[in-house]
Write an enzyme that holds these catalytic residues in place. Sequence first.
Site, mmCIF file in Angstrom:
data_model
loop_
_atom_site.group_PDB
_atom_site.id
_atom_site.type_symbol
_atom_site.label_atom_id
_atom_site.label_comp_id
_atom_site.label_asym_id
_atom_site.label_seq_id
_atom_site.Cartn_x
_atom_site.Cartn_y
_atom_site.Cartn_z
ATOM 1 N N HIS A 25 -20.250 -88.756 -19.287
ATOM 2 C CA HIS A 25 -20.187 -89.880 -18.618
ATOM 3 C C HIS A 25 -19.811 -89.593 -17.688
ATOM 4 O O HIS A 25 -20.132 -89.263 -16.428
ATOM 5 C CB HIS A 25 -20.735 -90.765 -19.321
HETATM 6 O O1 RIB Z 1 -22.004 -96.153 -20.686
HETATM 7 C C1 RIB Z 1 -20.433 -95.104 -20.249
HETATM 8 C C2 RIB Z 1 -19.498 -96.027 -19.838
HETATM 9 O O2 RIB Z 1 -18.876 -96.599 -20.633
HETATM 10 C C3 RIB Z 1 -18.202 -94.120 -19.608
HETATM 11 O O3 RIB Z 1 -17.367 -94.857 -18.656
HETATM 12 C C4 RIB Z 1 -18.000 -94.349 -20.938
HETATM 13 O O4 RIB Z 1 -16.159 -94.264 -21.034
HETATM 14 C C5 RIB Z 1 -17.643 -96.099 -20.958
HETATM 15 O O5 RIB Z 1 -16.791 -97.371 -20.363
#
Ligand code: RIB
Length: 308
Positions: A238
Amino acid sequence: MSAPATPRRVIIDTDPGLDDAVAILYAVACGRFEVLGLTTVAGNIGIEASTSNSLRLLAAMARSDVPVRRGAAQPLRRGGAELTSIHGDDGMGGLTLPPPQAQAQGEAVGWLVEQLQSAPAGSVDILALGPLTNIALLVRDHPDAAARMGRLIVMGGAVDEPGNIGARSEYNFATDPEAAQMVLGAGLDLTVIPLDVTRRVRVLPGQIASLRGSRAGDLCAEIIALYFGTGRESRPLHDPCVMLFAVEPGLFGLDTLSLAVDVSEGPEAGALVRYPDGPPIKVAMRVDGPGAIEALRHGLNAAQRSSC
Ligand code: RIB
Ligand code: CA
């Protein structure tokens, strides 16, 4: 990969977190960013661990010159929930990291104001990898400083993709919906990088070894193996998508959508909803997933190439 441009001056707001860690290592290693500092926020793990993990990652890269500032210990209004099931009790999956070589001086929002007021307007981008609490406090309490921001690139939300907390809600926005709503409505040069694209940027087990070849690449290979956890075939990267968009925007396809954030007390709090009267927001809705992984690998090992 596009020709290396002048490094962009950036501040990384983060809750490391294993995918945050990959994003931070890429930003420090790829040579495309001048990392002015890290501001930490409670999210994947509490604020103390989030801050310590930031300091230790920088120590591992011999970059303890990069300042770290401790930010919000909880969301604006809600309780928040750590993601230890994914990131481990220490937020880093038990990864062995060196001790911090520096301390987190001062607090995040005041430091953000100083940085934005002392730099030419528009010259500093903020790359936001966690709940948007710090950025919302900056917007709410220091709007003049916030307006001097360059690009604000945020990992969060889900548009047409299912959520990862509720059916529609994504973790960063679900942790602090009020902050997300405030930031989306602040009229900043904002680009949202939602699950719609981040779920399509995944390293497969057979690719992990190809990341190796430098201090950053070796560490990232270790981190991604831990991020897979037991039995997982892959996990979405992500947060690295924020850095990849910042320097390789051609990998992504943007739409401008009118959006709002669900700030109810219901199970979908934090969900992004299409709302005709909502502010127009740039949203990455398409990505070249394999190209993103290649750009990640290339950037992690930039130092090795330049030393050849
Ligand atoms: O949904 C993904 C996000 O949530 C990313 O930033 C991961 O590190 C968690 O914080
Ligand atoms: Ca994160």
